[in-house]
Design an enzyme around this catalytic site. Sequence first.
Site, PDB file in Angstrom:
ATOM      1  N   ASP A   1       0.856  -1.181   0.000  1.00 15.12           N
ATOM      2  CA  ASP A   1       0.000   0.000   0.000  1.00 15.12           C
ATOM      3  C   ASP A   1       0.892   1.230   0.000  1.00 15.12           C
ATOM      4  O   ASP A   1       1.461   1.593   1.030  1.00 15.12           O
ATOM      5  CB  ASP A   1      -0.931   0.005   1.225  1.00 15.12           C
ATOM      6  CG  ASP A   1      -1.912   1.172   1.191  1.00 15.12           C
ATOM      7  OD1 ASP A   1      -1.538   2.262   0.702  1.00 15.12           O
ATOM      8  OD2 ASP A   1      -3.057   0.990   1.651  1.00 15.12           O
TER       9      ASP A   1
ATOM     10  N   HIS B   1      -5.744  12.550  13.300  1.00 15.00           N
ATOM     11  CA  HIS B   1      -6.832  12.379  12.318  1.00 15.00           C
ATOM     12  C   HIS B   1      -7.952  11.484  12.836  1.00 15.00           C
ATOM     13  O   HIS B   1      -9.020  11.403  12.228  1.00 15.00           O
ATOM     14  CB  HIS B   1      -6.291  11.769  11.018  1.00 15.00           C
ATOM     15  CG  HIS B   1      -5.270  12.628  10.324  1.00 15.00           C
ATOM     16  ND1 HIS B   1      -5.550  13.921   9.942  1.00 15.00           N
ATOM     17  CD2 HIS B   1      -3.989  12.390   9.965  1.00 15.00           C
ATOM     18  CE1 HIS B   1      -4.465  14.446   9.360  1.00 15.00           C
ATOM     19  NE2 HIS B   1      -3.498  13.541   9.368  1.00 15.00           N
TER      20      HIS B   1
ATOM     21  N   ASP C   1       1.825  19.635  12.753  1.00 13.67           N
ATOM     22  CA  ASP C   1       1.873  18.633  11.685  1.00 13.67           C
ATOM     23  C   ASP C   1       1.394  19.298  10.389  1.00 13.67           C
ATOM     24  O   ASP C   1       0.612  20.246  10.427  1.00 13.67           O
ATOM     25  CB  ASP C   1       0.940  17.480  12.056  1.00 13.67           C
ATOM     26  CG  ASP C   1       1.009  16.306  11.093  1.00 13.67           C
ATOM     27  OD1 ASP C   1       1.653  15.303  11.431  1.00 13.67           O
ATOM     28  OD2 ASP C   1       0.402  16.402   9.991  1.00 13.67           O
TER      29      ASP C   1
ATOM     30  N   HIS D   1      -0.537  18.142   8.141  1.00 11.88           N
ATOM     31  CA  HIS D   1      -1.920  17.802   7.790  1.00 11.88           C
ATOM     32  C   HIS D   1      -2.887  18.414   8.801  1.00 11.88           C
ATOM     33  O   HIS D   1      -2.529  18.608   9.963  1.00 11.88           O
ATOM     34  CB  HIS D   1      -2.120  16.284   7.778  1.00 11.88           C
ATOM     35  CG  HIS D   1      -1.236  15.562   6.801  1.00 11.88           C
ATOM     36  ND1 HIS D   1      -0.042  14.979   7.175  1.00 11.88           N
ATOM     37  CD2 HIS D   1      -1.375  15.340   5.467  1.00 11.88           C
ATOM     38  CE1 HIS D   1       0.511  14.416   6.115  1.00 11.88           C
ATOM     39  NE2 HIS D   1      -0.263  14.621   5.057  1.00 11.88           N
TER      40      HIS D   1
ATOM     41  N   ASP E   1       6.181  16.290   9.537  1.00 11.89           N
ATOM     42  CA  ASP E   1       6.030  16.264   8.078  1.00 11.89           C
ATOM     43  C   ASP E   1       5.904  17.692   7.543  1.00 11.89           C
ATOM     44  O   ASP E   1       5.853  17.917   6.345  1.00 11.89           O
ATOM     45  CB  ASP E   1       4.823  15.402   7.656  1.00 11.89           C
ATOM     46  CG  ASP E   1       3.620  15.596   8.559  1.00 11.89           C
ATOM     47  OD1 ASP E   1       3.585  16.578   9.327  1.00 11.89           O
ATOM     48  OD2 ASP E   1       2.687  14.758   8.480  1.00 11.89           O
TER      49      ASP E   1
ATOM     50  N   TYR F   1       7.933  11.914   7.924  1.00 11.86           N
ATOM     51  CA  TYR F   1       8.217  10.707   7.148  1.00 11.86           C
ATOM     52  C   TYR F   1       9.573  10.702   6.460  1.00 11.86           C
ATOM     53  O   TYR F   1       9.942   9.738   5.819  1.00 11.86           O
ATOM     54  CB  TYR F   1       7.072  10.486   6.138  1.00 11.86           C
ATOM     55  CG  TYR F   1       5.749  10.501   6.859  1.00 11.86           C
ATOM     56  CD1 TYR F   1       5.382   9.425   7.675  1.00 11.86           C
ATOM     57  CD2 TYR F   1       4.915  11.619   6.832  1.00 11.86           C
ATOM     58  CE1 TYR F   1       4.202   9.458   8.410  1.00 11.86           C
ATOM     59  CE2 TYR F   1       3.733  11.659   7.552  1.00 11.86           C
ATOM     60  CZ  TYR F   1       3.381  10.580   8.344  1.00 11.86           C
ATOM     61  OH  TYR F   1       2.226  10.615   9.079  1.00 11.86           O
TER      62      TYR F   1
HETATM   63  N1  Q9C Z   1      -0.331  12.355  -0.829  1.00 11.46           N
HETATM   64  C1  Q9C Z   1      -0.262  11.917   9.511  1.00 11.46           C
HETATM   65  O1  Q9C Z   1       0.676  12.613   9.112  1.00 11.46           O
HETATM   66  N2  Q9C Z   1      -2.226  10.233   2.718  1.00 11.46           N
HETATM   67  N3  Q9C Z   1      -1.110  11.346   8.659  1.00 11.46           N
HETATM   68  C2  Q9C Z   1      -2.295  11.456   2.017  1.00 11.46           C
HETATM   69  C3  Q9C Z   1      -1.516  12.537  -0.057  1.00 11.46           C
HETATM   70  C4  Q9C Z   1      -2.601  10.218   4.087  1.00 11.46           C
HETATM   71  C5  Q9C Z   1      -1.010  11.567   7.258  1.00 11.46           C
HETATM   72  C6  Q9C Z   1      -1.982  11.253   0.568  1.00 11.46           C
HETATM   73  C7  Q9C Z   1      -1.656  10.963   4.975  1.00 11.46           C
HETATM   74  C8  Q9C Z   1      -1.950  10.762   6.444  1.00 11.46           C
HETATM   75  C9  Q9C Z   1      -0.409  11.639  10.951  1.00 11.46           C
HETATM   76 ZN    ZN Z   2       0.807  14.666   9.032  1.00 15.66          ZN
END
Ligand code: Q9C
Ligand code: ZN
Length: 656
Positions: free
Chosen positions: A20, A135, A172, A174, A265, A305
């Site tokens: 994945d 999230h 973060d 996001h 991130d 990441y």
């Molecule tokens: N390229 C956290 O950083 N995928 N979650 C997004 C966009 C999900 C991130 C795809 C990213 C979740 C905790």
């Molecule tokens: Zn994030």
Amino acid sequence: MGTALVYHEDMTATRLLWDDPECEIERPERLTAALDRLRQRGLEQRCLLLSAREASEEELGLVHSPEYVSLVRETQVLGKEELQALSGQFDAICFHPSTFHCARLAAGAGLQLVDAVLTGAVQNGLALVRPPGHHSQRAAANGFCVFNNVAIAAAHAKQKHGLHRILVVDWDVHHGQGIQYLFEDDPSILYFSWHRYEHGRFWPFLRESDADAVGRGQGLGFTVNLPWNQVGMGNADYVAAFLHLLLPLAFEFDPELVLVSAGFDSAIGDPEGQMQATPECFAHLTQLLQVLAGGRVCAVLEGGYHLESLAESVCMTVQTLLGDPAPPLSGSMVPCQSALESIQSARAAQAPHWKSLQLQEERPPPLLPGGPVCKGAASAPSSLLDQPCLCPAPSVRTAVALTAPDITLVLPPDVIQQEGSALREETEAWARPHESLAREEALAALGKLLYLLDGMLDGQVNSGIAATPASAAAATLDVAIRRGLSHGAQRLLCVALGQLDRPPDLAHDGRSLWLNIRGKEAAALSMFHVSTPLPAMTGGFLSCILGLVLPLAYSFQPDLVLVALGPGHGLQGRHAALLAAMLRGLAGGRVLALLEEDSTPQLAGILARVLNGEAPPSLGASSVASPEDVRALMYLRGQLEPQWKMLQVGAFTPQK
Ligand code: Q9C
Ligand code: ZN
């Protein structure tokens, strides 16, 4: 008081069992990379290590439904196919048989950290956890998150410790929509999130991530969203967001605890964020938060990441929690147009709910051309990440050089009471032009100050305090500036409070920035010679620091800061402490505070402790800046914004 590091090796167990591409970045190595680097830097050894415990189901129930907790519990016994099928019911989730155990440890780590801080066992701390949390929602896993670690910690701080005001800072990259949903009608939790948004075209593609989502019902104004509409945001953009949006609201809110959804991130090199902030930026963000809530800051890992960038940024955060000064920020300190537009639209959306924004929003500053357009995302240049720290840490963090050390002055054991003085002839040579330095006491004080300053310029001492007789304050400061500039400082910031004039024959060569806070009139005689009236406490003082002093200072990027409390400075101890704590973000914390000899030992003590990395006492509920103070600020901003770009609070958003 100490810093806790909460961790448990078991949290490396959860991993991806099938192919994945979306989930594969959330890997066990994230934790081991961060921890290894903390060890390498000797930072882990300086922390109080706490082994994470599992959160109980009752604790998970503080924010999650019993049905959802049962559903996650039951994943423990599922096979790979079943796990994959169940994962498919959520967005960006990949369960593993160890997920329930890991996620309970992650939530438990946050609880332990909050307990350690709120019982006074430590001052602050970091929980290194997987899976992340922000999230996750009442009855849904989302975006690698299973239980909402920070939300559970916040609910627990309210329920078990009786807190009334908690600030959650989600840095973060996001949007932590899970935290937003859980608390959107709760005025006891102020939730701030910045996030990559790109006008809604970035995951999780939510309308409610935009700046106009400000909470609902009782919670109106307690959700603060700062959407980034371009990638490539950097140090200047992040610091500007703190100075001009988050911190004014945070001081007005007056939290009892700060929780950080500490995702990295948002740092340079991260494949998700595509931003450009360097690891040192997280030292600055941390330091800026430590002036709130009496320094009670609990950071909990979320995303991040790029292993190198993550490890480095985690080190910067922990180092700052431990009280080390933040390394200077690299790169130009000019926020980009898109960032300014975002900050302005968030300020406009919040203005109805926050007094600290209201007066200033009446007359939005004009759009000044010339802010850079954000470049596209850059990959992490190894040069930015490889250098551990440019300057070796000084062996003494803070030294106190008082002529008549007061025996009642209580200092932490690592603050040095300086005995030494500069050589007599040398001191006399520096003193010669000044009549006020002829007296023996003034000369003795100057000798101590010069010795301290030399220690700072040689890199042996990081920060310090010196005193001088009031009658010699201006002359002593004059010598300190000259000596600093001739002995290695490239750019010297002098923040002078009270009756202190800029030395008349100080060169106008751009190497010194003189900021005088006193008197009646706001004036910018040049971009390097600024005066502003001493604002009425406390609201006026805060907007002066956040809206003028720090933006000027961050734009100027000094390598030495002098802060002088001269005759009639009128500052209370806690205000002086706040100013010193915030100026410590500049020049790698190379800050020399100059006091009058008859200052109270309390003032000297509090400044020494703050320069040494202790949190300043919290200011309490703040008054609003007076219209005169706001006018002075707006005037200076108008004068100085073209040169000092960190002063810009926003740009006109074109009317649609
Ligand atoms: N390229 C956290 O950083 N995928 N979650 C997004 C966009 C999900 C991130 C795809 C990213 C979740 C905790
Ligand atoms: Zn994030």
